[in-house]
Design a protein around this motif. Structure first.
Motif, mmCIF file in Angstrom:
data_model
loop_
_atom_site.group_PDB
_atom_site.id
_atom_site.type_symbol
_atom_site.label_atom_id
_atom_site.label_comp_id
_atom_site.label_asym_id
_atom_site.label_seq_id
_atom_site.Cartn_x
_atom_site.Cartn_y
_atom_site.Cartn_z
ATOM 1 N N GLY A 1 -58.455 118.309 2.244
ATOM 2 C CA GLY A 1 -57.370 119.010 2.927
ATOM 3 C C GLY A 1 -56.617 120.009 2.061
ATOM 4 N N GLU A 2 -57.085 120.274 0.845
ATOM 5 C CA GLU A 2 -56.430 121.251 -0.029
ATOM 6 C C GLU A 2 -56.900 122.649 0.360
ATOM 7 O OE1 GLU A 2 -56.227 118.525 -4.049
ATOM 8 O OE2 GLU A 2 -58.038 119.701 -3.643
ATOM 9 N N PHE A 3 -55.995 123.611 0.280
ATOM 10 C CA PHE A 3 -56.378 124.960 0.699
ATOM 11 C C PHE A 3 -55.680 126.025 -0.120
ATOM 12 C CE2 PHE A 3 -52.732 123.809 3.315
ATOM 13 C CZ PHE A 3 -51.923 124.939 3.225
ATOM 14 N N VAL A 4 -56.249 127.225 -0.022
ATOM 15 C CA VAL A 4 -55.689 128.443 -0.604
ATOM 16 C C VAL A 4 -55.610 129.458 0.530
ATOM 17 C CG1 VAL A 4 -56.083 130.351 -2.220
ATOM 18 C CG2 VAL A 4 -56.675 128.017 -2.893
ATOM 19 N N ASN A 5 -54.449 130.082 0.707
ATOM 20 C CA ASN A 5 -54.331 131.132 1.713
ATOM 21 C C ASN A 5 -55.152 132.339 1.277
ATOM 22 O OD1 ASN A 5 -52.593 129.557 3.213
ATOM 23 N ND2 ASN A 5 -50.758 130.577 2.489
ATOM 24 N N ILE A 6 -55.988 132.835 2.212
ATOM 25 C CA ILE A 6 -56.865 133.970 1.881
ATOM 26 C C ILE A 6 -56.711 135.144 2.845
ATOM 27 C CG2 ILE A 6 -58.571 132.549 0.695
ATOM 28 C CD1 ILE A 6 -60.312 132.820 3.283
ATOM 29 N N GLY A 7 -55.873 135.012 3.849
ATOM 30 C CA GLY A 7 -55.732 136.112 4.790
ATOM 31 C C GLY A 7 -54.674 135.844 5.830
ATOM 32 N N VAL A 8 -54.454 136.847 6.677
ATOM 33 C CA VAL A 8 -53.479 136.762 7.765
ATOM 34 C C VAL A 8 -54.077 137.441 8.996
ATOM 35 C CG1 VAL A 8 -51.183 137.467 8.570
ATOM 36 C CG2 VAL A 8 -51.502 136.791 6.190
ATOM 37 N N ILE A 9 -53.873 136.802 10.157
ATOM 38 C CA ILE A 9 -54.217 137.387 11.455
ATOM 39 C C ILE A 9 -52.891 137.644 12.163
ATOM 40 C CG2 ILE A 9 -55.429 137.080 13.641
ATOM 41 C CD1 ILE A 9 -56.919 134.710 12.289
ATOM 42 N N ILE A 10 -52.706 138.844 12.731
ATOM 43 C CA ILE A 10 -51.477 139.168 13.443
ATOM 44 C C ILE A 10 -51.824 139.737 14.818
ATOM 45 C CG2 ILE A 10 -51.300 141.428 12.340
ATOM 46 C CD1 ILE A 10 -48.243 141.176 12.508
ATOM 47 N N TYR A 11 -51.051 139.319 15.818
ATOM 48 C CA TYR A 11 -51.255 139.781 17.195
ATOM 49 C C TYR A 11 -49.916 140.169 17.801
ATOM 50 C CZ TYR A 11 -51.981 139.595 22.212
ATOM 51 O OH TYR A 11 -52.001 139.899 23.549
ATOM 52 N N ASP B 1 -50.571 145.955 21.990
ATOM 53 C CA ASP B 1 -52.019 145.813 22.099
ATOM 54 C C ASP B 1 -52.655 145.865 20.701
ATOM 55 O OD1 ASP B 1 -54.183 145.335 23.807
ATOM 56 O OD2 ASP B 1 -54.769 147.448 23.795
ATOM 57 N N PHE B 2 -52.134 145.031 19.810
ATOM 58 C CA PHE B 2 -52.490 145.085 18.388
ATOM 59 C C PHE B 2 -53.010 143.730 17.932
ATOM 60 C CE2 PHE B 2 -51.491 144.659 13.885
ATOM 61 C CZ PHE B 2 -51.888 145.877 13.362
ATOM 62 N N LEU B 3 -54.204 143.707 17.379
ATOM 63 C CA LEU B 3 -54.787 142.510 16.772
ATOM 64 C C LEU B 3 -55.516 142.957 15.513
ATOM 65 C CD1 LEU B 3 -55.572 139.471 16.815
ATOM 66 C CD2 LEU B 3 -57.582 140.137 18.152
ATOM 67 N N ARG B 4 -55.090 142.448 14.379
ATOM 68 C CA ARG B 4 -55.709 142.795 13.103
ATOM 69 C C ARG B 4 -55.658 141.578 12.170
ATOM 70 N NH1 ARG B 4 -56.692 146.619 15.619
ATOM 71 N NH2 ARG B 4 -56.600 148.821 15.118
ATOM 72 N N ALA B 5 -56.530 141.614 11.188
ATOM 73 C CA ALA B 5 -56.518 140.613 10.126
ATOM 74 C C ALA B 5 -56.818 141.317 8.814
ATOM 75 C CB ALA B 5 -57.551 139.522 10.388
ATOM 76 N N ARG B 6 -56.326 140.741 7.768
ATOM 77 C CA ARG B 6 -56.623 141.230 6.422
ATOM 78 C C ARG B 6 -56.888 140.001 5.572
ATOM 79 N NH1 ARG B 6 -52.622 145.236 5.173
ATOM 80 N NH2 ARG B 6 -53.872 146.368 6.685
ATOM 81 N N ALA B 7 -57.909 140.100 4.725
ATOM 82 C CA ALA B 7 -58.253 138.991 3.837
ATOM 83 C C ALA B 7 -58.274 139.468 2.395
ATOM 84 C CB ALA B 7 -59.615 138.412 4.212
ATOM 85 N N ASP B 8 -57.897 138.579 1.501
ATOM 86 C CA ASP B 8 -57.935 138.847 0.067
ATOM 87 C C ASP B 8 -58.311 137.529 -0.611
ATOM 88 O OD1 ASP B 8 -56.920 138.995 -2.747
ATOM 89 O OD2 ASP B 8 -56.382 141.014 -2.098
ATOM 90 N N VAL B 9 -59.601 137.370 -0.846
ATOM 91 C CA VAL B 9 -60.120 136.122 -1.408
ATOM 92 C C VAL B 9 -60.052 136.192 -2.929
ATOM 93 C CG1 VAL B 9 -62.116 134.596 -1.565
ATOM 94 C CG2 VAL B 9 -61.618 135.802 0.587
#
Length: 132
Positions: free
Chosen positions: A24-34, A39-47
């Motif tokens: 259950g451990e995690f690292v945040n790697i991105g965001v999804i926004i709506y 009428d906007f849906l986008r995501a950005r990732a930074d691994v």
């Protein structure tokens, strides 16, 4: 209404890399926004591989990057079945549905924005990128 920007409600979720689902451990790697009103849906990732490898030295970084890039692409182009593409709200719901995989969405949160692109940038800086 001089000097006041109109604010629009939006929803967002972070993308999490969970290299060992059983822990259950995690690292945040991105965001999804709506933002429905715009009428906007986008995501950005930074691994950041080093952060993920700190949780699991055997993590499949290529798989995590591929999964994150798939979410980013799914926000801008139809994929999957016709039902999944019947509207951005449906697509956002599919992308943020709980799942037990190596890349998982967080619970959905809400806010107000005048500029969803700027808000996406800000959320990535606050929630994904390491502190300066």
């Amino acid at each position: 209404m001089t000097g006041k920007q109109k604010l629009y409600p939006y929803s967002y979720a972070t993308l999490r890399a969970v290299p060992r689902v059983e822990r259950g451990e995690f690292v945040n790697i991105g965001v999804i926004i709506y933002c429905q009103d715009l009428d906007f849906l986008r995501a950005r990732a930074d691994v950041a591989p080093e952060r993920i490898l700190a949780l699991d030295p055997k993590a499949n970084i290529e798989l995590i990057i591929q999964a994150a890039e798939s979410v980013v692409a799914a926000c801008t182009e139809p994929v999957g079945t016709n039902r999944e593409n019947s509207g951005l709200v449906t697509r956002f719901g599919m992308l943020t549905a709980p799942r037990s995989t190596v890349v998982q969405p967080s619970p959905v949160h809400t806010g107000l924005t005048a500029d969803p692109i700027a808000t996406l940038d800000q959320l990535v800086r606050l929630l994904v990128l390491p502190p300066d």
